[in-house]
Every structure is written in C-alpha cells, then in structure tokens.
Design a protein around this motif. Structure first.
Motif, PDB file in Angstrom:
ATOM      1  N   ALA A 151       0.578  -1.038  -0.110  1.00 50.32           N
ATOM      2  CA  ALA A 151       0.106  -0.056   0.153  1.00 50.32           C
ATOM      3  C   ALA A 151       1.025   1.195   0.320  1.00 50.32           C
ATOM      4  N   SER A 152       0.862   2.609   1.292  1.00 49.03           N
ATOM      5  CA  SER A 152       1.910   2.943   1.189  1.00 49.03           C
ATOM      6  C   SER A 152       0.648   4.053   2.023  1.00 49.03           C
ATOM      7  N   ILE A 153       1.525   5.275   2.439  1.00 51.36           N
ATOM      8  CA  ILE A 153       0.380   5.878   3.743  1.00 51.36           C
ATOM      9  C   ILE A 153      -0.165   7.183   3.485  1.00 51.36           C
ATOM     10  N   ALA A 154       0.378   7.082   1.498  1.00 48.99           N
ATOM     11  CA  ALA A 154      -0.787   8.316   1.133  1.00 48.99           C
ATOM     12  C   ALA A 154      -2.244   7.535   1.241  1.00 48.99           C
ATOM     13  N   GLY A 155      -2.015   6.112   1.434  1.00 51.57           N
ATOM     14  CA  GLY A 155      -3.523   5.330   1.465  1.00 51.57           C
ATOM     15  C   GLY A 155      -4.442   6.007   2.732  1.00 51.57           C
ATOM     16  N   PHE A 156      -3.368   6.338   4.058  1.00 58.73           N
ATOM     17  CA  PHE A 156      -4.265   7.399   5.023  1.00 58.73           C
ATOM     18  C   PHE A 156      -4.034   8.800   5.116  1.00 58.73           C
ATOM     19  N   GLU A 157      -3.334   9.288   4.164  1.00 54.44           N
ATOM     20  CA  GLU A 157      -3.000  10.681   4.686  1.00 54.44           C
ATOM     21  C   GLU A 157      -2.159  11.153   2.995  1.00 54.44           C
ATOM     22  N   GLY A 158      -2.953  10.849   1.792  1.00 54.80           N
ATOM     23  CA  GLY A 158      -3.458  11.083   0.849  1.00 54.80           C
ATOM     24  C   GLY A 158      -3.034  13.079   0.775  1.00 54.80           C
ATOM     25  N   GLN A 159      -1.985  13.456  -0.476  1.00 56.67           N
ATOM     26  CA  GLN A 159      -1.760  14.965  -0.511  1.00 56.67           C
ATOM     27  C   GLN A 159      -2.487  15.357  -1.876  1.00 56.67           C
ATOM     28  N   ILE A 160      -2.728  16.732  -1.107  1.00 59.66           N
ATOM     29  CA  ILE A 160      -3.246  17.422  -2.541  1.00 59.66           C
ATOM     30  C   ILE A 160      -3.144  16.845  -4.145  1.00 59.66           C
ATOM     31  N   GLY A 161      -3.719  16.390  -4.656  1.00 59.87           N
ATOM     32  CA  GLY A 161      -3.472  15.903  -6.337  1.00 59.87           C
ATOM     33  C   GLY A 161      -3.693  14.342  -6.344  1.00 59.87           C
ATOM     34  N   GLN A 162      -3.281  14.182  -5.446  1.00 58.97           N
ATOM     35  CA  GLN A 162      -3.815  12.383  -5.287  1.00 58.97           C
ATOM     36  C   GLN A 162      -4.434  11.825  -4.533  1.00 58.97           C
ATOM     37  N   SER A 163      -5.793  12.099  -5.381  1.00 57.63           N
ATOM     38  CA  SER A 163      -6.845  11.082  -5.102  1.00 57.63           C
ATOM     39  C   SER A 163      -7.198  10.268  -5.433  1.00 57.63           C
ATOM     40  N   THR A 192       0.081  -6.713   4.529  1.00 59.67           N
ATOM     41  CA  THR A 192       0.168  -5.410   3.720  1.00 59.67           C
ATOM     42  C   THR A 192       1.222  -4.766   4.125  1.00 59.67           C
ATOM     43  N   ILE A 193       2.408  -4.019   3.239  1.00 54.89           N
ATOM     44  CA  ILE A 193       3.424  -3.016   4.351  1.00 54.89           C
ATOM     45  C   ILE A 193       2.603  -1.896   3.078  1.00 54.89           C
ATOM     46  N   ALA A 194       2.284  -0.616   3.783  1.00 55.48           N
ATOM     47  CA  ALA A 194       2.780   0.372   4.014  1.00 55.48           C
ATOM     48  C   ALA A 194       3.525   1.869   4.018  1.00 55.48           C
ATOM     49  N   PRO A 195       4.810   1.952   2.724  1.00 57.79           N
ATOM     50  CA  PRO A 195       5.574   2.476   2.908  1.00 57.79           C
ATOM     51  C   PRO A 195       5.716   3.953   2.904  1.00 57.79           C
TER      52      PRO A 195
END
Length: 259
Positions: A151-163, A192-195
């Motif tokens: 996965a990715s830490i973006a799956g928890f805290e997506g940034q602007i433009g990362q929807s 799952t790893i969320a790098p």
C-alpha cells in the motif's frame, strides 16, 4: 524462533524489476527460494535473473490481465511449491486535483487507470495466487502460503493531487483484514506494507532539492527508507506465521500533511 529458510519453495514477486520488488527478489533468493520476477519491464528483469542465475526467472506479467498473471503463477509452480508472493507493482499514477485550477474536472480515465493498476491489479493477483496456494499441502501450522501486498502511507494521508493514488492504496489497506479473513479457511496469511518515502530510482529522479525536503519531513531516521528495509519486512511477514491481517507502516514515523 521463526525460520527464514525458504529452501525448496517457490515465490513470485509482482513488480520484481522495480526498486522495492528487486530488493525482495534478492532477499528471497538469499533465503533459498526459487523466484519468478513478474514484471512488464523485460530488460531489467532479465538482467536481474541473469545476475542471480540460480532458480530465478522472468515472466512478463500484466497485473490487469488474468491470463498473464496465471502464466506467471504456473511458471512459479514449476520451480517448486508456490508458498510466497509479494505484490509490489508500480509505474503509473495520475497527479491531478479533483477540480483543476482552471475549473475543469479531473479526468476519469486517470482515476480508473490508477485504480486498475494498484487496486484491481492487486486483487486480480491476490485471487489467482491464493487459489493456487490453496492446493498446497499444509505445513505444521496448517499454513499453505503467505502473501504480502504493498500500500502506501498515502492510503492514510493522501496529499493534494493524490486522490486517485490515495484511493487505490486505501483500497489495498481495506482489503488486508477482509482478505486475511477470507483466506484463513485455506491456511493462507495476508499482510500489507505501507511504505513512506523510499529511496528508489524513481524517487531519486525528482532531484536533490525535493529529496532534501522529503528527508526533512521524516522524524527519525532523517533519511529516505531503504529498499533493503522493505525487503526485510516483507521477508518477516512471509515467515512469521502468527502475523496475519496487518498493515505495517514503514516510514520513520513520517506523516503526510497537506502541501
């Protein structure tokens, strides 16, 4: 003590020619597994297979194509009982706001393509590889196989433009516990790893000023994550038989904030 000896078994690494995937291929090979590098990047995959030689092969694989994935699984099964799979595919991702600065909506194609690669592709591999693992003989714990998703830490805290990317990776996170419960009947574990921000060739291409900003946002250690650290965690997930249904952040305590 948990054994990390994978001798006599086969593994498949989806995206095995990429930065994270290559590190996993090397680690599994070091611990005795025969490995299929399942990747679209044929040149890099062949170079890696030629370097490692012993029981490492490349199969060109498109995670969105079931026949392609099945062919890679079949190739792995010819090397030994397929008991390990790591899903680390990458390469595509759209970066755009839901409503653009000029007032136009984001493209639906970009969103669906991103989900196809990172979420639908993950599910496609998961369903096919787990169905194959379900035919394995169980070990002493009744285990027939283990799977690691990315996965990715973006799956928890997506940034602007990362929807699109954030939605896809959040889907992988959501799939973890439900999938582990589905597969428990067959003795298959799923983690799952969320790098966070990892030091891959793609990341290094953004340039030193951007890399320095990324490092500054990591509490400790003040650096990008190493691909070897991702591989170490993947190996641990594959070989620790009581770890199941977990999403583990690998990010130096980094938390994405709106930029």
């Amino acid at each position: 003590m948990t054994s990390t000896d994978l001798s006599g078994t086969a593994a498949i690494v989806i995206g095995g020619a990429g930065g994270l995937g290559e590190a996993v291929v090397r680690r599994l090979h070091e611990h005795g597994a025969a490995v299929v590098i399942a990747d679209l990047d044929g040149d890099r995959a062949r170079e890696l297979a030629d370097e490692l030689l012993d029981s490492v092969v490349h199969i060109r694989t498109d995670v969105t194509d079931s026949d392609s994935v099945s062919a890679a699984i079949e190739a792995a099964s010819r090397l030994g009982p397929l008991r390990s799979a790591v899903l680390a595919q990458g390469g595509w991702g759209v970066a755009e706001r839901i409503v653009q600065r000029d007032g136009s909506p984001a493209s639906l194609e970009g969103f669906t393509r991103t989900l196809d690669l990172y979420l639908t592709g993950t599910y496609n591999v998961l369903r096919l590889v787990s169905a194959h693992m379900a035919t394995n003989d169980p070990d002493g714990d009744g285990e027939r196989g283990a799977i690691v998703q990315t996965a990715s830490i973006a799956g928890f805290e997506g940034q602007i433009g990362q929807s699109a990317y954030a939605a896809a990776k959040a889907g992988v996170i959501g799939l973890t516990l439900s999938g582990a419960r589905d597969l428990a009947t067959f003795g298959i574990r799923l983690n799952t790893i969320a790098p966070g921000t990892m030091q891959t060739a793609m990341m290094e291409s953004v340039g030193e000023p951007a890399l320095e900003r990324f490092r500054a946002n990591v509490p400790f250690p003040k650096r990008l994550g190493r691909t070897s650290e991702f591989a170490d965690l993947a190996l641990g997930m594959l070989t620790n038989h009581y770890l199941n249904g977990e999403v583990v952040r690998l990010d130096g305590a980094q938390r994405f904030t709106p930029r």
